[in-house]
Design a protein around this motif. Sequence first.
Motif, mmCIF file in Angstrom:
data_model
loop_
_atom_site.group_PDB
_atom_site.id
_atom_site.type_symbol
_atom_site.label_atom_id
_atom_site.label_comp_id
_atom_site.label_asym_id
_atom_site.label_seq_id
_atom_site.Cartn_x
_atom_site.Cartn_y
_atom_site.Cartn_z
ATOM 1 N N LYS A 24 0.680 -1.348 -0.006
ATOM 2 C CA LYS A 24 0.114 -0.157 0.026
ATOM 3 C C LYS A 24 0.855 1.206 0.000
ATOM 4 C CE LYS A 24 -4.370 -1.449 2.322
ATOM 5 N NZ LYS A 24 -5.064 -0.852 1.399
ATOM 6 N N PRO A 25 0.948 2.155 -1.130
ATOM 7 C CA PRO A 25 1.672 3.098 -1.225
ATOM 8 C C PRO A 25 1.144 4.422 -0.338
ATOM 9 C CG PRO A 25 0.705 2.929 -3.259
ATOM 10 C CD PRO A 25 0.528 1.503 -2.387
ATOM 11 N N PHE A 26 -0.332 4.393 -0.048
ATOM 12 C CA PHE A 26 -1.242 5.189 0.345
ATOM 13 C C PHE A 26 -2.323 4.219 1.188
ATOM 14 C CE2 PHE A 26 0.271 7.465 -3.231
ATOM 15 C CZ PHE A 26 0.763 8.704 -2.746
ATOM 16 N N PRO A 27 -2.770 4.687 2.426
ATOM 17 C CA PRO A 27 -3.701 3.856 2.924
ATOM 18 C C PRO A 27 -5.060 3.425 2.085
ATOM 19 C CG PRO A 27 -3.082 5.683 4.215
ATOM 20 C CD PRO A 27 -2.557 6.036 3.034
ATOM 21 N N ASP A 28 -5.268 4.172 1.223
ATOM 22 C CA ASP A 28 -6.714 3.697 0.379
ATOM 23 C C ASP A 28 -6.132 3.312 -1.054
ATOM 24 O OD1 ASP A 28 -5.669 6.230 -0.469
ATOM 25 O OD2 ASP A 28 -7.749 7.348 0.085
ATOM 26 N N VAL A 29 -4.921 2.972 -1.101
ATOM 27 C CA VAL A 29 -4.439 2.524 -2.678
ATOM 28 C C VAL A 29 -3.605 1.364 -2.609
ATOM 29 C CG1 VAL A 29 -2.996 3.116 -4.764
ATOM 30 C CG2 VAL A 29 -4.262 4.833 -3.640
ATOM 31 N N THR A 30 -3.934 0.165 -3.264
ATOM 32 C CA THR A 30 -3.508 -1.199 -3.090
ATOM 33 C C THR A 30 -2.933 -1.715 -4.206
ATOM 34 O OG1 THR A 30 -5.175 -1.778 -1.406
ATOM 35 C CG2 THR A 30 -4.037 -3.614 -2.450
ATOM 36 N N VAL A 31 -1.591 -2.455 -4.212
ATOM 37 C CA VAL A 31 -1.212 -2.695 -5.466
ATOM 38 C C VAL A 31 -0.762 -4.099 -5.130
ATOM 39 C CG1 VAL A 31 1.085 -2.554 -6.842
ATOM 40 C CG2 VAL A 31 -0.065 -0.388 -5.746
ATOM 41 N N LYS A 32 -0.986 -5.028 -6.172
ATOM 42 C CA LYS A 32 -0.451 -6.340 -6.269
ATOM 43 C C LYS A 32 0.544 -6.467 -7.308
ATOM 44 C CE LYS A 32 -2.172 -11.239 -6.963
ATOM 45 N NZ LYS A 32 -3.283 -12.047 -7.465
ATOM 46 N N THR A 33 1.648 -6.846 -7.040
ATOM 47 C CA THR A 33 2.763 -6.967 -7.915
ATOM 48 C C THR A 33 3.209 -8.520 -8.066
ATOM 49 O OG1 THR A 33 3.623 -4.818 -7.714
ATOM 50 C CG2 THR A 33 5.011 -6.505 -8.412
#
Length: 672
Positions: A485-494
């Motif tokens: 999570k770069p921000f609390p309300d942004v999620t990234v799956k890599t």
Amino acid sequence: MGEPKTGLVLGYGVAHPFSRVKLTDRSSVQELLRTLLDPLEPFFSPAKSRVRCPGATAVRFDQAAADLEGICRPLWGLSALLAGGGEYRGTEWWVQGLKSGTDPESPEYWGYPRDNDQRMVEMCPLGFALAVAPVFWQNLTEKERENVENWLGNSINEKNMPNTNWLWFRVFANLGLKKNGGKFSQARLDADIEHLETFYRGDGWSNDGPEGIHQMDYYSSSFAIQFLQLLYAKLAGEDEPARAAEFRKRAQMIALDLAHYYDREGRAIPFGRSVTYRFAMISFWGALAYADVELPAPLTWGMVKGIVMRHLRWWQTQHDLWTPSGTLSIGYSYPNTYLAENYNSPGSPYWACLAFICLAVPETHPFWTSEEDQAWSVIPAIKPLRHPGHIMSCLGDHCMLLSSGQACSYPMKGTHAKYGAFAYSSAFGYSVPTGLFSLEQYALASQLGLSDDGGEYWKSRRLSQYAGLETRGDDGVPVLVSLWKPFPDVTVKTILVPPREDTPNWHLRIHHVHAAGRDVATADGAFAIRNTHSVTGRSLDPYDPAATGGEGTSPRIIGNYDLNTPDGWSTGREGAFAAAVGAGAVGIKALEADTGRSANLVNADPNSNLIEPRTVIPTLQNTLKKGQSAWFVSAIYARPAVDGLAPSNYLDGWDKPPAVPSWLANEPGGTP
């Protein structure tokens, strides 16, 4: 520090003596070490207890401790040289320094360490020197020996230490005294080793700290843990044969993993912190021979010797790593304090002298008598490493590791670049930020950056909520999966996918980004590469193989202030690349079906990359609106320059990226 003395001075076009030694055998490596020690002579203090290497760079500890680094760290090389029967004209400088530095009545007294004091680190090479080089203890009077016992043993045994590889330093302080019949603490020595055993994770790998920390960089191998385990097995093996056997067994297991970190050109993969220790990266291999380890099949002593010798020769080609006085600089291939940790003083780089443990190996050992050989022909081209969370690749003429899940135990400078990047290459190095504004300063090589303020501040992967080694597809392709999570309300799956035999210069990075709570700009960077012409030194022109001899870029390199220049952009599918003679080519393309991404070349701030001071980073960019989700499938191209490869062929394969994996359609989040 006394009157200045004359010494080596490097000027325009003057090669360091280090670069002029022809490395062929043990005696030539001895001479190579002497070229490192000689330039230190003018910087010894009058009583010889301190070496103040040139450079006024401050560090988190006091100046006396920094000067102590300057005298103690070269002992790794000097004591190995002496242990192997070699000689050095300045040995007496270190003998005198030991006497005055441990004498409380001397004006150059080092001072007792406090809790978590840097002095504890420097006790390790001093303890090793006492253990293997009799000249140090035998030249002390009874009073001087008592001073050494009090400073080296009593003081450190009473203090708190970081719960990391540092505990090995106290082990060696006690061991050095024990080997000479001095006063030491067996109870403290045993307790420290027992605690260090809790760092062990299996298959030869130890973590640099307790549970809850995932940090397995060169400290887990060549800089500290594996290296010191092997030295301990050699020096304490008669008293503790079972422990020595276990340490040798671990070295046998991890050797088959570590062989993937060094390429055919002799380069190591820069990864993690303290890379200013440079050729210390190959000290593990000399320690194998020193500790009488039986090599695991299919490795041979010719292969081990080849790793060491080629690595040292590669460093001989890095002519800019010196200060004008001929001492090692803080940096990697050139002086660079952007990459430095807050514990890197001007004397810190001499931890590199670990590499010379091979000089303590007898000249009759097969390490020295074998012909140099390559390990690449016998190790797997792709190998997943469960404990460090890596997938290693030896395809495409460089060594590369894909990485997920590692993080330093504290947020050191540039930690997201040193541990959180997706890929690390022996040919291209990693890049660190130079400031806190714009992509040019963040230099997001091999990273996905996200910005919620229009591109001033950028966040990239540092800590992962989940990181695991998994497989995909019917053929069980190994992949690395991370959620962050770069921000609390942004999620990234890599998802990181290694190269294949049919596309050896490509790997894939697949990201699913869900911008739940805010608009975010995204920037996915390839490797950084030199952006100057090999002959003129000017910035690279647009690519035209007929006109530029294989050098150039597409699209045009844009500067820091002309981001809206149309010819500085191309579509994501067209991608962006840069090719430079002597460096090779790197690039990135978007493979997703409905891409809104565009490609450009980020003109990274100078001195952000470890290997090249002027670089450009091919990058894919776009913006997601609040509530949007998107799949990004980035194909990253990396083809280093190697002997026999014409510059006009650097981009062979650029027009044939790998296909989007069929298994991706089954990933949660929709079809990319």
